[in-house]
Each structure stands twice: as C-alpha cells, then as structure tokens.
Design a protein around this motif. Structure first.
Motif, PDB file in Angstrom:
ATOM      1  N   ARG A 230       0.845  -1.201   0.000  1.00  0.00           N
ATOM      2  CA  ARG A 230       0.000   0.000   0.000  1.00  0.00           C
ATOM      3  C   ARG A 230       0.879   1.250   0.000  1.00  0.00           C
ATOM      4  N   GLN A 231       1.934   1.232   0.811  1.00  0.00           N
ATOM      5  CA  GLN A 231       2.846   2.376   0.858  1.00  0.00           C
ATOM      6  C   GLN A 231       3.539   2.585  -0.496  1.00  0.00           C
ATOM      7  N   ALA A 232       3.936   1.482  -1.126  1.00  0.00           N
ATOM      8  CA  ALA A 232       4.575   1.594  -2.441  1.00  0.00           C
ATOM      9  C   ALA A 232       3.602   2.175  -3.469  1.00  0.00           C
ATOM     10  N   LYS A 233       2.362   1.721  -3.438  1.00  0.00           N
ATOM     11  CA  LYS A 233       1.378   2.219  -4.397  1.00  0.00           C
ATOM     12  C   LYS A 233       1.135   3.705  -4.217  1.00  0.00           C
ATOM     13  N   GLU A 234       1.168   4.168  -2.979  1.00  0.00           N
ATOM     14  CA  GLU A 234       1.000   5.606  -2.722  1.00  0.00           C
ATOM     15  C   GLU A 234       2.074   6.426  -3.432  1.00  0.00           C
ATOM     16  N   ARG A 235       3.220   5.800  -3.654  1.00  0.00           N
ATOM     17  CA  ARG A 235       4.316   6.492  -4.336  1.00  0.00           C
ATOM     18  C   ARG A 235       4.483   6.013  -5.774  1.00  0.00           C
ATOM     19  N   LYS A 236       3.394   5.417  -6.293  1.00  0.00           N
ATOM     20  CA  LYS A 236       3.313   5.010  -7.707  1.00  0.00           C
ATOM     21  C   LYS A 236       4.336   3.930  -8.064  1.00  0.00           C
ATOM     22  N   MET A 237       4.551   3.014  -7.115  1.00  0.00           N
ATOM     23  CA  MET A 237       5.419   1.866  -7.367  1.00  0.00           C
ATOM     24  C   MET A 237       4.687   0.576  -6.991  1.00  0.00           C
ATOM     25  N   ARG A 238       5.210  -0.537  -7.534  1.00  0.00           N
ATOM     26  CA  ARG A 238       4.680  -1.864  -7.219  1.00  0.00           C
ATOM     27  C   ARG A 238       5.711  -2.626  -6.415  1.00  0.00           C
ATOM     28  N   LEU A 239       5.276  -3.253  -5.343  1.00  0.00           N
ATOM     29  CA  LEU A 239       6.140  -4.082  -4.506  1.00  0.00           C
ATOM     30  C   LEU A 239       6.085  -5.517  -5.015  1.00  0.00           C
ATOM     31  N   TYR A 240       7.273  -6.133  -5.194  1.00  0.00           N
ATOM     32  CA  TYR A 240       7.286  -7.502  -5.719  1.00  0.00           C
ATOM     33  C   TYR A 240       8.319  -8.360  -4.999  1.00  0.00           C
ATOM     34  N   THR A 241       8.084  -9.670  -5.043  1.00  0.00           N
ATOM     35  CA  THR A 241       9.040 -10.651  -4.535  1.00  0.00           C
ATOM     36  C   THR A 241       9.439 -11.596  -5.657  1.00  0.00           C
ATOM     37  N   HIS A 242      10.682 -12.036  -5.601  1.00  0.00           N
ATOM     38  CA  HIS A 242      11.276 -12.934  -6.598  1.00  0.00           C
ATOM     39  C   HIS A 242      11.411 -14.317  -5.972  1.00  0.00           C
ATOM     40  N   ASN A 243      11.186 -15.351  -6.759  1.00  0.00           N
ATOM     41  CA  ASN A 243      11.221 -16.719  -6.235  1.00  0.00           C
ATOM     42  C   ASN A 243      12.515 -17.450  -6.544  1.00  0.00           C
ATOM     43  N   HIS A 244      12.918 -18.337  -5.644  1.00  0.00           N
ATOM     44  CA  HIS A 244      13.797 -19.449  -5.956  1.00  0.00           C
ATOM     45  C   HIS A 244      12.920 -20.705  -5.897  1.00  0.00           C
ATOM     46  N   ASP A 245      13.489 -21.872  -6.035  1.00  0.00           N
ATOM     47  CA  ASP A 245      12.638 -23.067  -6.103  1.00  0.00           C
ATOM     48  C   ASP A 245      11.887 -23.320  -4.807  1.00  0.00           C
ATOM     49  N   SER A 246      12.493 -23.016  -3.653  1.00  0.00           N
ATOM     50  CA  SER A 246      11.877 -23.350  -2.369  1.00  0.00           C
ATOM     51  C   SER A 246      10.558 -22.630  -2.146  1.00  0.00           C
ATOM     52  N   ALA A 247      10.356 -21.484  -2.785  1.00  0.00           N
ATOM     53  CA  ALA A 247       9.099 -20.756  -2.630  1.00  0.00           C
ATOM     54  C   ALA A 247       7.912 -21.560  -3.147  1.00  0.00           C
ATOM     55  N   TYR A 248       8.171 -22.475  -4.073  1.00  0.00           N
ATOM     56  CA  TYR A 248       7.105 -23.296  -4.633  1.00  0.00           C
ATOM     57  C   TYR A 248       7.114 -24.718  -4.064  1.00  0.00           C
TER      58      TYR A 248
END
Length: 372
Positions: free
Chosen positions: A190-208
């Motif tokens: 929400r804070q990122a969107k207020e500043r016109k950005m998108r928050l993202y996470t990147h995966n390695h195999d363990s995330a799945y």
C-alpha cells in the motif's frame, strides 16, 4: 484456492496469438496440459498459413528487454584494470545499452570505491541511466518495514516503477508465518502504491515447495503435513492484488517442478502434484510485471535438475512461455545467469553472455494474423 483467486480477479485467460521460434518446440506433454486448462497451445512444427495478412512482431517488446545487474556483478564491482573489459556503473551500463538492453534491474547500488574515490550516489547512477537511454525497472533489496521508506526514496530517485527483493517474504514452511508475512506485505505494498510503485518478490525453487498446513501437530503445536498448497501460491491468495506483485524466475520455477512434486497429506499418504510455472503465471498474468529470463540445460543427475546457460542455449521454452501468458506490453523480461561471471581467468565472460542472451531474447517473435 482457484475460487479465492477468481474472487480477487486474478484468474484471467492469457492473450492468444500464434507464435514460433525456429529452435524451440512445445512438448506433447506440455501441450496436453495447456489444452486441458483451456489455454492456447503453441504449435511449432511448421509455419501457420491462412488467408489474410500477417504481422511479425517481437514477442518481448524492445523497451521491455532488461537485465538484472547480478548477472554482471563481477564487472559492476570491479576495480579499474587493464583487461579492456568495462567496470563500474558508468562503463558497464553504457556497454549494456550498446547491446540493446533498455531496462536495468538493480542488485545493489555500490561499485568499487577506487573508481570515484568514494561510493557512487543514486543521483549519479540516475544520470548514467538517462545518458544511456536506460530505465530502472526494479531492484533486489531488503524489504523491511523499518527501512522501507528509505528504499522507496532510492527507487524513486532512480525512476523505478517496481521495488522488490530476491528473498522470499518468509523462509518458513508454516502457514501462520506466511499469514503474518502477507499482512506486512499488504501494508508495504500500500505504501509503495501511494508512491506510484509496485512491490514484488522474486522466487527461488523453495518458494514453490509445499506449505505445512495440516495433519498432526509437532511438540511446538505446528502442523507437520500439507494440503498440497504451495507456499508462494498461498501467499498470492492472501495478499491484495493491487498491492503485492511477483517476479517469476523462470529457471527456478522449472527447478521447483523437478524437485517439489511430492507431499504427505493430512492422512499420512504421499501424493504427487507437479508444479507448472507457466500455468502459475497464466492464471494471474497481471500479478507478474517482471520475469527473470534465465535458461538452463536439463540434467537429472543434478539435484536441481538443470544447470544454467546463457539465454537460448538451454532447454527452457521461452517462446511458449511468453506467448502463452500474453500481455506482451505489461510483462518485462530481465536476463539473468547466476554463473555468468568468469572470474580472473575470463573477466569478459559475463558481458559476453549478456550480449549473446540479448540476441536470443530479441529473436523471439510473434506472428499474428491481421484482417484483410
């Protein structure tokens, strides 16, 4: 879980188009899976022929072709030397722009202090980007509530629309910890969107890998078995689509397919569920603005099942992947190869692999029939 995703508006049909790349072909097994899921199947055995005109366009638009600087970290961090290979942000970014790259994903903001006699500043990096016609499309930094506004300041200075991390929101296998992480990420998103950005996470195999969310409890009251839900897919359902986004590392997605296919259900029975990276994105394509276009040769003798290669030299079918998920203008592909640096014996290897990979990325083509 699909019902939850439908309610959140995340399950959408991919954008159909007819495509082919001469050296890549969809396997019959993948075609069967896609067909059963109601998704378009890539046919690569011969060029399509039909009445009417055809348009030929890049599958990955030129302005969406990027690189994460981790792939050339050896040259970003190098001290001035007599190798003739570019070093530091100014020289390396200029070389990447010459190759054709338009976007840069950062993996830190430091270079060797001997170049300037001090550390470079974000303002100076932004000027280098602008001077070379480059755009910062994201970063891998630590995402923590106590430093998040500071990271947003740097991202804003660099002109980013996305801010992210190379780590999972939590390393825990337990549902309760992913619930807690989702609450934090919804707020930071929400804070990122207020500043016109998108928050993202990147995966390695363990995330799945599979979430521990059912069955008997251990002596600390934690579940010991799984319903068959994967950790990051659970996180996708628990987070708000308008606040939290994802960067699919395609290579690690296929490693997850190789490694994480068996779980023990609440009754103590082993079950098999094969992960499909393509379908994970195709069901929710607007939650994945970024991708790591990382290639690999399949090698079942290795624990990961794959070994990294420059893009286009491996076995991963990027033509099918990007064609099927569609939304070409929305999706941005960043090349990465963790093993690209060649060390002191071959200081130019990472940049050579970057150039080779860009050429292969640019060759991916979409053929679309136009009205007569």
């Amino acid at each position: 879980m699909d019902e939850v995703l439908r309610r959140n508006g995340e399950l959408t049909a991919p954008n159909p188009a007819l495509t082919r790349r001469k050296i890549l072909a969809a396997s019959a097994g993948a075609a069967a899976v896609l067909g059963a899921a109601g998704l378009p199947v890539l046919q690569t055995n011969r060029p399509a022929r039909a009445a009417g005109g055809w348009s030929v366009d890049p599958l990955i638009p030129e302005q969406n072709r990027g690189i994460i600087l981790y792939a050339v970290r050896d040259r970003i961090g190098a001290a001035p030397d007599d190798s003739g290979v570019p070093y530091g942000f100014e020289r390396v970014l200029a070389r990447l722009a010459e190759m054709g790259y338009k976007e840069i994903e950062f993996a830190g903001y430091n270079q060797h202090t001997s170049i300037l006699g001090r550390q470079i500043t974000p303002t100076e990096i932004r000027k280098i980007l602008d001077d070379n016609g480059l755009v910062a499309n994201g970063c891998h930094v630590q995402i923590r509530p106590d430093t998040f506004q500071q990271q947003l300041d740097i991202a804003e200075e660099l002109g980013m629309k996305n801010i992210g991390t190379g780590s999972d929101p939590t390393n825990s296998p337990y549902q309760a910890d992913w619930d807690a992480a989702a609450e934090v990420w919804n707020e930071l998103g929400r804070q990122a969107k207020e500043r016109k950005m998108r928050l993202y996470t990147h995966n390695h195999d363990s995330a799945y890998n599979f979430l521990l969310d059912s069955g008997p409890l251990d002596d600390q009251g934690r579940p010991t078995r799984s319903s068959g839900t994967r950790k990051l897919e659970y996180f996708m359902a628990k987070t708000e689509a308008q606040y939290v986004y994802f960067e699919m590392d395609i290579y690690w997605g296929y490693v997850a397919r190789h490694k994480h296919h068996t779980f023990t259900n609440s009754a103590g029975q082993q079950r098999t569920r094969v992960f499909d990276p393509l379908l994970t994105v195709a069901r929710r394509p607007r939650r994945f603005p970024l991708f790591h276009a990382k290639d690999g040769n399949k090698n079942v003798d290795l624990a990961n099942g794959y070994e990294m290669t420059p893009l286009g030299d491996g076995d991963i079918n990027f033509q099918q992947f990007f064609q099927t998920i569609g939304h070409y203008d929305f999706h941005h592909a960043n090349w990465e190869q963790d093993t690209a640096p060649g060390g002191s014996a071959n200081p130019g290897q990472s940049l050579a692999f970057a150039e080779r990979s860009y050429q292969h990325m640019a060759e991916l083509t979409v053929y679309s029939q136009t009205a007569e």
